[in-house]
Motif scaffolding. Structure first.
Motif, mmCIF file in Angstrom:
data_model
loop_
_atom_site.group_PDB
_atom_site.id
_atom_site.type_symbol
_atom_site.label_atom_id
_atom_site.label_comp_id
_atom_site.label_asym_id
_atom_site.label_seq_id
_atom_site.Cartn_x
_atom_site.Cartn_y
_atom_site.Cartn_z
ATOM 1 N N SER A 136 105.908 -22.139 5.880
ATOM 2 C CA SER A 136 106.961 -23.071 5.492
ATOM 3 C C SER A 136 106.860 -23.379 4.002
ATOM 4 O O SER A 136 105.761 -23.395 3.434
ATOM 5 C CB SER A 136 106.797 -24.358 6.315
ATOM 6 O OG SER A 136 107.981 -25.099 6.301
ATOM 7 N N ALA A 137 108.020 -23.646 3.389
ATOM 8 C CA ALA A 137 108.031 -23.910 1.941
ATOM 9 C C ALA A 137 107.233 -25.168 1.621
ATOM 10 O O ALA A 137 107.453 -26.220 2.230
ATOM 11 C CB ALA A 137 109.476 -24.094 1.481
ATOM 12 N N GLN A 213 112.318 -20.485 -1.998
ATOM 13 C CA GLN A 213 113.276 -21.544 -1.665
ATOM 14 C C GLN A 213 114.088 -21.916 -2.898
ATOM 15 O O GLN A 213 113.520 -22.209 -3.955
ATOM 16 C CB GLN A 213 112.529 -22.773 -1.145
ATOM 17 C CG GLN A 213 113.473 -23.831 -0.591
ATOM 18 C CD GLN A 213 112.742 -24.995 0.042
ATOM 19 O OE1 GLN A 213 111.976 -25.691 -0.615
ATOM 20 N NE2 GLN A 213 112.970 -25.214 1.328
ATOM 21 N N HIS A 279 117.844 -24.599 0.171
ATOM 22 C CA HIS A 279 117.435 -25.921 0.669
ATOM 23 C C HIS A 279 118.665 -26.799 0.888
ATOM 24 O O HIS A 279 119.221 -27.355 -0.048
ATOM 25 C CB HIS A 279 116.472 -26.589 -0.309
ATOM 26 C CG HIS A 279 115.565 -27.562 0.377
ATOM 27 N ND1 HIS A 279 115.962 -28.327 1.459
ATOM 28 C CD2 HIS A 279 114.253 -27.890 0.162
ATOM 29 C CE1 HIS A 279 114.956 -29.082 1.865
ATOM 30 N NE2 HIS A 279 113.904 -28.824 1.102
ATOM 31 N N ARG A 407 105.028 -30.181 12.355
ATOM 32 C CA ARG A 407 103.793 -30.426 13.109
ATOM 33 C C ARG A 407 103.621 -29.464 14.279
ATOM 34 O O ARG A 407 103.392 -29.874 15.422
ATOM 35 C CB ARG A 407 103.743 -31.867 13.584
ATOM 36 C CG ARG A 407 102.319 -32.299 13.865
ATOM 37 C CD ARG A 407 102.170 -33.775 13.789
ATOM 38 N NE ARG A 407 100.830 -34.188 14.123
ATOM 39 C CZ ARG A 407 100.435 -35.450 14.137
ATOM 40 N NH1 ARG A 407 101.287 -36.394 13.830
ATOM 41 N NH2 ARG A 407 99.210 -35.758 14.432
ATOM 42 N N ARG A 430 101.357 -27.428 7.026
ATOM 43 C CA ARG A 430 99.990 -27.937 6.893
ATOM 44 C C ARG A 430 98.976 -27.175 7.731
ATOM 45 O O ARG A 430 97.801 -27.109 7.371
ATOM 46 C CB ARG A 430 99.988 -29.423 7.238
ATOM 47 C CG ARG A 430 100.686 -30.254 6.169
ATOM 48 C CD ARG A 430 100.975 -31.628 6.660
ATOM 49 N NE ARG A 430 101.893 -31.611 7.791
ATOM 50 C CZ ARG A 430 102.155 -32.658 8.560
ATOM 51 N NH1 ARG A 430 101.547 -33.801 8.322
ATOM 52 N NH2 ARG A 430 103.018 -32.563 9.557
HETATM 53 C C1 LIG Z 1 102.393 -30.503 0.431
HETATM 54 C C2 LIG Z 1 103.752 -30.256 1.019
HETATM 55 C C3 LIG Z 1 104.781 -29.809 0.214
HETATM 56 C C4 LIG Z 1 106.039 -29.568 0.774
HETATM 57 N N1 LIG Z 1 107.029 -29.048 -0.013
HETATM 58 C C5 LIG Z 1 108.199 -28.668 0.551
HETATM 59 C C6 LIG Z 1 109.164 -27.955 -0.198
HETATM 60 O O1 LIG Z 1 108.947 -27.611 -1.350
HETATM 61 N N2 LIG Z 1 110.334 -27.626 0.407
HETATM 62 C C7 LIG Z 1 110.580 -27.955 1.716
HETATM 63 O O2 LIG Z 1 111.644 -27.645 2.220
HETATM 64 N N3 LIG Z 1 109.660 -28.586 2.451
HETATM 65 C C8 LIG Z 1 108.476 -28.933 1.912
HETATM 66 N N4 LIG Z 1 107.514 -29.505 2.682
HETATM 67 C C9 LIG Z 1 107.771 -29.678 4.116
HETATM 68 C C10 LIG Z 1 107.233 -28.474 4.894
HETATM 69 O O3 LIG Z 1 107.891 -27.297 4.588
HETATM 70 C C11 LIG Z 1 107.370 -28.721 6.405
HETATM 71 O O4 LIG Z 1 108.731 -28.764 6.735
HETATM 72 C C12 LIG Z 1 106.701 -30.011 6.836
HETATM 73 O O5 LIG Z 1 105.461 -30.155 6.196
HETATM 74 C C13 LIG Z 1 106.469 -30.041 8.322
HETATM 75 O O6 LIG Z 1 105.740 -28.937 8.736
HETATM 76 P P1 LIG Z 1 104.144 -28.994 9.017
HETATM 77 O O7 LIG Z 1 103.934 -30.119 9.974
HETATM 78 O O8 LIG Z 1 103.842 -27.644 9.581
HETATM 79 O O9 LIG Z 1 103.484 -29.258 7.717
HETATM 80 C C14 LIG Z 1 106.269 -29.782 2.147
HETATM 81 C C15 LIG Z 1 105.218 -30.237 2.940
HETATM 82 C C16 LIG Z 1 103.972 -30.463 2.394
HETATM 83 C C17 LIG Z 1 102.851 -30.891 3.301
#
Ligand SMILES: Cc1cc2nc3c(=O)[nH]c(=O)nc-3n(C[C@H](O)[C@H](O)[C@H](O)COP(=O)(O)O)c2cc1C
Ligand code: SF4
Length: 769
Positions: A136-137, A213, A279, A407, A430
């Protein structure tokens, strides 16, 4: 009432997301998507010995009789004396601490993947994905200078993309005024294609399709980053983080941004990217056009319906398709903005249909905006797969693959989501920070070896909020991928780690990885220390998963463990020739001296959560409750009491949430509905806690019971500490080179403890010199 009976009184549920879950039936993935699926103990704990306000369980039984290790069912003699312990060591030595012992090798040859749907191919536009796992981005806050990637970013993306089918570079700006952060990729400069080529190459080098992205932050951009007032569809301020009203975009400027997206796609293809992710969620510009709350325009980009307001997003998608027809075009949308005046699911479905018609090859379905709860990144007790219901809704309404995100941490839940038809692929953020080998471990059926993300965001997104680079609380290697791997020690040392909390476990793990001969002594009858205490509070229960992960790793690495063993004085070391002693004995609440404790029943946080009696010898919290402290521990305790049905006030001399990220603080406060005041407790009366504000004015917070969560004091045995109190380590009274780490050195977060443990252990050979 005991601690456990308090928790059973849960009656107030403040947090209301997710909405009632919709189930999606169906066992197979539809073929139009190109998929071909292959197919509390009553016994007192040792830790109670030092802290109990009224009950002081004795260690005698543990010290003399030994305890059953929870790790493998094997019997380890406790510290009845060193002789017994050493005998235990000798018996265990044959288990091979420099490699897995026979019979303990976890990897197995698999003829078919443990998660067949997760490891089945999927077509997205013209791309064949080798499995259904995408990175994921995520922005990193490091690794980019003037929009071009540096060695750190290349190494980070290479590590995170390994094994995934599609790996997306975090938010990359299509125009200078659309930058959400400083250290991100820039797609507007003329040389962008050349500058970003190494990044695409780094991702492709590990077999993943590189994706980038494309974003414009609109009103959710800080003027500190772009040096001017942010722009947006209309002059409506964002709900959080950015405090100034944006300047409304002129019609011509909107059209220029559409062109900028197309130009960015051209540059992406020129760099070697195979896909782009536009996005359209999280409250950024495309979503600002979609939502009526932020789009009050009366020109062709405004309107009363979502169909009308989706025009900007549609034109962006068309421009991208036209500029780079060879790219797969993924669009990130919000299934819901999770705020009352934002996009709801029904709006998201309309937008998704329009975007699919405009040319989207796939969707990532996320949720939330800067001011929402949950936020765009689920935390605390937001559930596993928090946004999958929304993904399932979108998936029912479009004819292209849907990537679920939010998550998803366990391969089992990813596989379940695919099997239930809630999504066609998963996006991991994450989970891949916490363990870059997630994919390989899932593929090989070693999911128990995946280091779990603890979802507090303290080490990752919480840092971005303050303009800092991300790392990871459980994986301090994030952001340090360029560091050369450490060699195993040429001359292994004998390392005794005292204390089995997060710092001690990480120290033992790292030392064993580096080839040292490691023994870990823990006075409780299980490993985990502070993790178990925190895990008793709402939203942090998954910390036990981290403790379980460490147990497995320490066993696999052949670390010798002695549970129920107190190492408190030099006599305990007398018979053991350790080269290094690592003191990781944690910290305990040290209540301030106040008049009036006799008036109300009071507990320290440890006593309360571990089910011990109050200062009055009573077991029941009585409503209302005052929690003394304002950091993460105090917030977690207050939420625990609140969930038990009690009214709660927090009294803190420091800012509420002073040791947490703003994101965690907001998550707690949104769930708490508690009074929080800033001041100093002056005394306890029968009416409650009397306190002074900064001007010296006196008030009383009504209370019939008190919980002391702060301050914390290191709890290291003085007899073992380095002589002269050297902070960076030195010989102790027994002449053993000793270091203090984690809370035993200075109470901080779990992430700080783990990072410090690793750093100290990596310096061990230097200590030998
Ligand atoms: C450190 C960090 C940076 C993130 N940056 C972006 C981003 O640049 N673009 C985006 O669409 N989502 C961003 N997200 C959201 C993640 O892509 C994802 O949708 C969100 O963390 C939930 O997924 P996860 O629970 O697997 O982390 C970011 C998340 C984290 C933790
Ligand atoms: S810092 Fe915390 S929330 Fe972020 S990836 Fe690491 S463990 Fe997960």
């Amino acid at each position: 009432m005991t601690a456990s009976s308090v928790s059973q009184r849960t009656s107030s549920v403040i947090h209301e997301y997710p909405p009632s879950s919709r189930t999606t039936s169906g066992n197979a993935l539809p073929t139009h998507r190109g998929a071909t699926p292959a197919s509390s103990s009553a016994e007192p704990t040792a830790s109670g010995h030092r802290s109990g306000t009224t009950t002081r369980p004795t260690l005698t039984a543990a010290r003399t009789a030994g305890r059953q290790s929870t790790l493998s069912g094997r019997w380890i003699p406790a510290f009845a004396g060193m002789t017994k312990w050493r005998a235990g060591m000798t018996r265990l030595r044959g288990r091979g601490r420099r490699g897995p012992a026979p019979g303990h090798i976890h990897c197995r040859v698999v003829s078919e993947p443990a998660y067949p749907l997760l490891f089945s191919p999927l077509r997205v536009g013209g791309l064949e994905l080798r499995n259904r796992i995408t990175l994921s981005a995520m922005t990193t806050g490091f690794g980019f200078s003037e929009g071009a990637p540096e060695a750190e970013a290349l190494a980070y993306y290479r590590a995170r993309s390994r094994g995934t089918a599609l790996a997306t570079v975090g938010f990359s700006a299509v125009a200078p005024e659309g930058r959400v952060e400083n250290a991100i990729a820039w797609l507007w400069p003329e040389g962008a294609a050349e500058a970003l080529a190494p990044l695409a190459e780094a991702i492709a080098s590990v077999g993943a399709h590189p994706c980038i992205q494309l974003g414009h932050g609109g009103r959710q951009v800080s003027p500190d980053v772009i040096g001017e007032t942010p722009t947006a569809p209309s002059a409506v301020r964002a709900g959080a983080h950015v405090r100034i009203a944006p300047r409304p975009l002129r019609l011509g400027e909107v059209e220029e941004i559409v062109v900028a997206f197309g130009r960015a796609a051209e540059r992406a293809v020129g760099s070697g990217f195979a896909a782009v992710e536009i996005h359209g969620g999280h409250g950024y510009l495309i979503q600002q056009f979609l939502a009526a709350e932020s789009n009050r325009r009366t020109d062709r980009f405004g309107g009363n319906s979502v169909v009308e307001r989706s025009r900007f997003g549609c034109e962006v998608i068309e421009a991208v398709r036209k500029a780079a027809p060879e790219l797969a075009v993924v669009v990130r949308i919000n299934g819901s903005d999770l705020v009352p005046d934002g996009l709801q699911v029904s709006d998201a479905l309309v937008a998704a249909e329009r975007f699919a018609e405009a040319g989207a090859d796939a969707f990532v379905v996320s949720a939330g905006v800067y001011g929402s709860v949950p936020w765009t990144i689920p935390l605390l007790d937001d559930p596993e797969g928090a946004f999958l219901d929304l993904a399932a809704e979108v998936r029912r309404n479009v004819d292209v693959p849907v990537i679920g995100v939010g998550r998803i941490t366990a391969p089992e839940s990813a596989e379940d989501a695919l099997r239930a038809g809630r999504c066609d692929a998963v996006g991991l953020g994450r989970a891949l920070l916490a363990d870059e080998d997630w994919v390989a471990k899932a593929r090989d059926g070693r999911s128990e070896r995946i280091r779990p993300c603890i979802a507090t965001v303290e080490g990752c997104a919480g840092r971005l909020q303050y303009g800092e680079a991300i790392s990871c609380s459980v994986n301090p290697g994030v952001g340090r991928e360029t560091s050369p791997p450490l060699e195993r020690a040429e001359v292994p040392g004998r390392v005794l780690v005292v204390g089995g909390g997060p710092a001690g476990m990480e120290a033992a793990r790292r030392a064993a990885q580096l080839g040292h001969d490691v023994r870990l002594a823990e006075r409780a009858d299980r490993l985990g220390g502070a993790l178990h205490l925190a895990a008793a509070t709402p939203g942090l229960g998954h910390l036990t998963r981290l403790a379980g992960w460490y147990e497995g790793e320490l066993e696999r690495l052949g670390v010798t463990m002695s549970l129920g063993s107190e190492v408190g004085g030099a006599e305990d070391l007398a018979g053991f020739p350790a080269d290094y002693l690592v003191l990781a004995t944690g910290a305990r609440t040290a209540p301030e001296v106040l008049d009036g404790y006799e008036h109300l029943p009071a507990w320290t946080l440890e006593d309360l959560l571990e089910g011990r009696a109050s200062s009055h010898g009573t077991w029941h919290l009585i409503d209302p409750v005052v929690v003394l402290g304002g950091g993460g521990r105090a917030l977690a305790t207050a939420l625990w009491c609140r969930r038990g049905g009690y009214r709660v006030s927090l009294l803190s001399a420091e800012r509420i949430g002073h040791d947490t990220s703003g994101l965690a603080r907001r998550a707690y406060l949104s769930r708490l509905a508690a009074t929080a005041v800033r001041g100093r407790a002056s005394r306890i009366t029968e009416a409650g806690v009397e306190w002074l504000d900064e001007t010296g004015d006196r008030s009383v917070l009504p209370a019939r019971s008190v919980v002391v969560a702060e301050p914390l004091r290191p709890d290291a045995p003085a007899a073992l500490a380095p002589r002269g109190g050297q902070h960076d380590g030195g010989p102790n009274a027994a002449g053993v080179h000793t270091v203090r780490i984690g809370d035993a050195r200075s109470p901080r977060t779990i992430g700080d403890a783990i990072a410090e443990a690793r750093q100290v252990v990596e310096a061990l050979p230097a200590l030998a010199g």
